[in-house]
Each structure stands twice: as C-alpha cells, then as structure tokens.
Scaffold this motif. Structure first.
Motif, short mmCIF file in Angstrom:
data_model
loop_
_atom_site.label_atom_id
_atom_site.label_comp_id
_atom_site.label_asym_id
_atom_site.label_seq_id
_atom_site.Cartn_x
_atom_site.Cartn_y
_atom_site.Cartn_z
N TYR A 78 -28.51 7.79 -8.78
CA TYR A 78 -28.43 9.20 -8.41
C TYR A 78 -27.76 10.01 -9.53
O TYR A 78 -28.25 11.06 -9.95
N VAL B 4 -30.08 10.63 -12.47
CA VAL B 4 -31.04 11.71 -12.28
C VAL B 4 -30.33 13.06 -12.46
O VAL B 4 -30.83 13.96 -13.13
N LEU C 251 -44.19 7.26 -8.31
CA LEU C 251 -42.92 7.84 -7.85
C LEU C 251 -43.18 8.93 -6.79
O LEU C 251 -42.51 8.97 -5.76
N GLU D 249 -43.98 7.38 -3.52
CA GLU D 249 -42.78 6.83 -2.88
C GLU D 249 -41.97 7.96 -2.23
O GLU D 249 -41.50 7.84 -1.10
N LEU D 250 -41.82 9.05 -2.94
CA LEU D 250 -41.05 10.18 -2.40
C LEU D 250 -41.72 10.76 -1.16
O LEU D 250 -41.06 11.16 -0.20
N VAL E 185 -37.39 3.59 -4.50
CA VAL E 185 -37.41 4.92 -5.14
C VAL E 185 -36.67 4.85 -6.48
O VAL E 185 -37.16 5.33 -7.51
N PHE F 60 -38.27 5.34 -10.09
CA PHE F 60 -37.77 6.40 -10.95
C PHE F 60 -37.51 5.88 -12.37
O PHE F 60 -37.87 6.53 -13.35
N CYS G 57 -37.99 14.89 -10.57
CA CYS G 57 -36.61 14.38 -10.67
C CYS G 57 -35.74 15.01 -9.58
O CYS G 57 -34.91 14.34 -8.96
N THR H 253 -36.39 13.41 -6.37
CA THR H 253 -35.84 12.05 -6.40
C THR H 253 -34.35 12.08 -6.06
O THR H 253 -33.86 11.33 -5.21
N LEU I 184 -32.67 10.46 -2.71
CA LEU I 184 -31.63 9.42 -2.82
C LEU I 184 -30.36 9.87 -2.10
O LEU I 184 -29.76 9.09 -1.34
#
Ligand code: ARG
Length: 571
Positions: A463, A466, A492, A495-496, A522, A526, A549, A552, A556
């Motif tokens: 986290y 990012v 990605l 997944e998100l 995730v 990433f 991003c 993401t 998270l």
C-alpha cells in the motif's frame, strides 16, 4: 452490477434460450490466466439434461449469450467449458465507476438486519489467547456485512452470570474489608485464582459464596452492586484489548448472559405450552429426534436442572427469542469455537421448533479451529500457564518494533512505534484471518511478521509503495480516461473489478481468508503491472495508469480495513 452476478444472469438467459432453463450457469473466476478471466462451468449439467454433446451445446450457448460490449472472446475449452475474456473498454469503464464510488464498486445489498455475535468472553477471568479468533473473525465479518449494505448489530454475549460470580463477590468483600479491593481488581487473573483458592480451602467462604449466588439471582441490591463493579472492571480490561486490536466492540454492544435472566422461566413455560418439554429424572428436557445419543435414542437437551437452575442453552434460547422479537434480526452469526458445534446445532433446532426463530431467520454457527503454539501443542507460557491476550499483543508490537527499527533506523522512535503497532497487530490478525477458519493452525511469529508472502506487513508495505508513486508526480490530467492495453494492465484492472464479488462471497459464507487471498493477489498483480507498465517516464505521467494505481491503493486500504488492519501512508 458485480461481475459474477452479471455473467451468471447473462448465461442463465442463454441457457433458457437453448432450452435448459433449469440448468445453473456456474460462472467462476478462472483459476488460471489461460482459462480467460472467467469460466462458465454449467455446460456439462445442461448437456446432461438435454442429452446433447457438451461441445455442441457450448457453441449454441456462445451463439445465444448476450455479452456484447462485455466480453471480447468466448472460447470452448476442454470437454465443454466456456472461457470468458472481458473486453478492455468494458473493464476500463468498470474501474472508472469503481474509482468514483464510495464502496469502490462493491454492490449494495438490500439491507437486512444482521447480528454478529463475537468475543463473548467469560468475565470471571482476563482475556487469553483462546479469545483471539472469535474477536477478530467476528469483527471482520461485522465490517464486511456493513460494507455490503447490511444494518449490523454487534453483540458481545459475555459470560457474566453463574456460580463463579458468587465466589468472586464473596472475595471482593473480603478484599474490601482489608482495603485491597482496587489493587486486587487490577490483576483479574490473580483475583480469580485467589478467590478459587479461598473457595476450595474454606468451607465457610464457600457457603457464603453459594449464598451470594442465590442473592444475586434474587436481585439483592448490595450483592448486585458488587457484581456490577466486578463486571465493569472486567469489561474495562476487555475494552483495552479491543482497542489495541482495533476491534470495534464497546460497552454498547454488550448484552451478557445476565440480561436474559428474567426470561428464563418464560422460556421454560413456552416450551412446555408447545408440548416440547418433558420431565426426565427430575430435570426439564427437550428430546430431539434429530440427534441420537450413543444408544441410538433421541438426545435430551436439558433446559432446567432438577434443582431449578438453568443452563447455558436456556440462556441462548432466551437470547434468540429476544433478538428475533425485540431486535428483529434477519440473520445471526455466532462466531464461536468449533468445539461448541453440537450445542449450536441443538440450540438452533429447538429455537426453530419452538418458533423463537421463524424459518426465514438464519442462525449460523461460524465455527473456527484452535490456534496452537509454535510447538504444535496448546498455546501456553513456558511455565504452562494460559497466555493473556494483552501480553501476546504487546509481544507482537515489540517484535514488530525491533523489525521496523532494523529496516528504518533513521526514523524517530515515535514514528517507528506507530508503524510497529500497526504492523504487529496487523500481522497477528492477518495470520489468523488468512487461514481457512475451520481448521486448527500453528502460530508462528516469523511467518506472520515477514515482509514477503501473504502477510499483513507485505500488504501494508504494498500500500505504501502505491502511495509513494503519488508523491513523485506533480501534475496529471484528472479527466484522462482509463485505457487498458497491456496484459498486466488488464490483469490488474480485472482483479480490482472483482472486489465486489469477493466481498459478497465473504458476506455470504463468512470466510475472511477469501478476502486475504484476494488482497494478496491484488498486490501481486500490482507489482507485475508496475514492472511492465511505466506510470511515470521521462517526466511524463500516464494518467490512465495513475488512476489504476489510485484504485489499487483504495482497494488495498478498504480491504485491509474490512479485516480491521490499519494502513500507513509511509513505512
Ligand atoms: N462465553 C462462552 C464461552 O466462553 C461463549 C459464548 C458463545 N455464545 C453463545 N451465544 N453461546 O464459552
């Protein structure tokens, strides 16, 4: 709509169109990238029903299904699976919407009243390691239920009633007489041990204690005030643990066993009126055909003992009746050790028979296995005592502090402490929540505190990585559209976009480890994305990628928050 329900509904329509309206589409996230993004597994079942060749039927379904603008390719695989690849433009739009949504794309369910009962410690003693699982699993489940739109009541069904309280009150009076009461209450464990010793060694003391139980149950003001004092002190110990654990339980969530005391005779009366109660060897019992004893006869559940006393199950019946009638719950999750499975099966059976809970109220025992010590044996201190939960939490923070200090010697102590507290507690919780809850597991400090692999420190660190990207960019076009071209970008984004499906799966089946596995995935996706798809190159920021991003980081943080784990902006 979340992806899974969307794909399932489109395939359900296609199955109807090809003449198999009763077949289940069974769409699932693909287990491997070569199977596409999703896989439709319902062809075989439909082929059987229609007596058709599965591959031929699969082609018919592909021709019939309406996934225009959603899927880019549909392919038949194996004996008759359909591999689904989502369209990049569709995914991009999905991610765009999720980014603007306060629930990050997680679909909101029609609100039901869900109660999550957890922690539920016995107040006679301090919390020990055996209380960890219920407390953190229950908290995660309550957070997840709220996040999907349920109205949630958290319930701490503490054990604050029963014979040991007579003993504790008797001892409290002795301690008061010698002026030691307040000091003695600071160490509840010691208090209990000394009270028990007094009870075992002194017949007079034991008789007084028994006398106090009767007085307590009869509502004697003085004894009740002392009992109240004891309960308060004990709960304040619990609250300190909840705070350290970042668990959202407070005094307002407590409704202990004592709360149902006055309802117990009514429970007995109502069971009797319904013809469910039978006298057996002087006790009032319910016979359940569903459960056989070792002689193959219906099992008896005792509701009231021969001496008039009530049991654990009687209180639980009172609680169900109250929760249904007064609180109007639709669903109740009991997050309790798997060793109480039989108790809950019998309890739920009686509650339904007696109509304390109507059929449409869902009563679920969310059972979990045992946390074992590093040696694979029951968790104990070196000297063989039970480990106080607060000591375990302190140790987690100390160990994390040593690690953080080693990694970041330059940070000031207060910052290192702050990071260590989040990492230590996060690691401990995540290690538990990431395992399938029904099995036992072996506690391991090194594994849980590792910055590699499926651990909280890894995710917390991911986290911050990012977030650090955003500190490097000065300016970017907020209005730029998301465009997905590279495979790593697609992976990605997919997944998100699955966040909703995963959170809903956890809400339905109460398995937090699914969310952990998802967050780990995730973070992994990433890393691959970040390696393959430059976000910031030669001073130019790719605004589309930066938005990916952004989502993401948000997913998270939200996911870890659902597990009750804190994230930090930097570490
Ligand atoms: N206090 C109980 C124990 O420590 C757990 C209570 C679980 N909840 C319930 N409704 N029976 O074993």
């Amino acid at each position: 709509m979340s992806l899974l329900p969307l794909l399932n509904s489109r395939f359900a329509a296609a199955l109807s169109a090809v003449g198999a309206p009763d077949a289940q589409p069974l769409v699932q996230a693909a287990s491997r990238p070569e199977f596409g993004d999703y896989q439709m597994n319902g062809v075989m079942g439909a082929a059987k029903a229609l007596k058709l060749n599965p591959r031929e039927l699969a082609q018919k379904i592909i021709d019939a299904v309406d996934l225009a603008g959603i899927a880019s390719t549909l392919e038949i695989a194996g004996p008759g699976f359909i591999n689904i690849k989502l369209d990049n433009a569709y995914l991009a739009a999905y991610v765009e919407t999720a980014l603007k949504d306060e629930h990050l794309g997680v679909e909101q369910s029609p609100a039901q009243h869900v109660m999550v009962e957890y922690s539920s410690v016995n107040l006679a003693k301090e919390m020990h390691v055996g209380h960890l699982r219920s407390t953190i699993i229950g908290d995660a489940l309550a957070r997840v239920q709220s996040f999907v739109g349920m109205s949630v009541t958290r319930q701490n069904h503490v054990g604050d009633w029963g014979t040991q309280f007579g003993m504790l009150v008797a001892f409290l009076i002795e301690e008061q007489q010698s002026g030691n009461a307040e000091l003695a209450l600071k160490d509840l464990e010691g208090f209990y041990r000394r009270a028990k010793a007094r009870f075992d060694e002194d017949e007079n003391f034991a008789n007084t204690a028994r006398d106090y139980v009767v007085k307590l149950q009869g509502g004697d003001a003085e004894v009740n005030a002392l009992w109240q004092r004891f309960v308060e002190v004990s709960l304040s110990h619990c609250n300190a643990v909840y705070q350290k654990l970042n668990v959202l339980l407070d005094d307002g969530d407590v409704r202990g066993e004592s709360f149902y005391n006055n309802d117990l005779p009514i429970i007995v009366d109502e069971l009797r009126e319904q013809g469910l109660l039978v006298e057996s060897e002087g006790a009032q019992v319910v016979f359940l055909d569903e459960f056989k004893n070792k002689d193959g006869e219906p099992q008896a559940s005792i509701i009231q003992k021969k001496d008039g006393g009530y049991l654990y199950a009687t209180t639980d019946l009172g609680a169900i009746r109250f929760r249904v009638r007064e609180l109007k719950i639709d669903r109740c999750l009991y997050v309790v050790d798997a060793r109480q499975a039989l108790h809950f099966q019998q309890l739920f059976t009686i509650a339904k028979k007696a109509k304390f809970a109507p059929e449409n109220v869902s009563l679920e025992h969310i059972a979990f296995g045992t946390m074992m010590g590093e040696d694979g044996k029951p968790f104990k201190t070196r000297s063989g005592d039970v480990v106080k939960l607060v000591d375990l939490l302190d140790e987690a923070q100390e160990r994390a502090f040593a690690l953080v200090s080693e990694k970041n010697p330059g940070l000031d102590e207060a910052t290192r402490r702050e990071i260590a507290n989040a990492v230590g507690i996060g690691a401990l919780k995540y290690a538990d929540l990431s395992k399938s809850r029904t099995t036992d597991y072996i506690f391991n400090w090194n594994a849980m505190l590792s910055f590699e692999g499926n651990t909280a420190p890894y995710l917390q660190y991911a986290y911050t990585r990012v977030k650090s990207i955003f500190r490097k960019v000065s300016d970017y076009d907020q209005n730029a559209a998301i465009v997905l071209t590279e495979p790593a970008e697609h992976a990605l984004a997919l997944e998100l976009a699955r966040f909703s499906d995963v959170v809903h799966a956890v809400a339905k089946d109460s398995q937090p480890h699914l969310l952990c596995a998802y967050l780990y995935s995730v973070a992994t996706m990433f890393s691959r994305f970040y390696e393959n798809c430059p976000v910031n190159q030669d001073g130019v920021t790719n605004a589309s990628r930066l938005k990916v991003c952004d989502l993401t980081a948000k997913v998270l943080a939200a996911g870890l928050n659902l597990l009750g784990i804190k994230v930090l902006e930097a570490m």
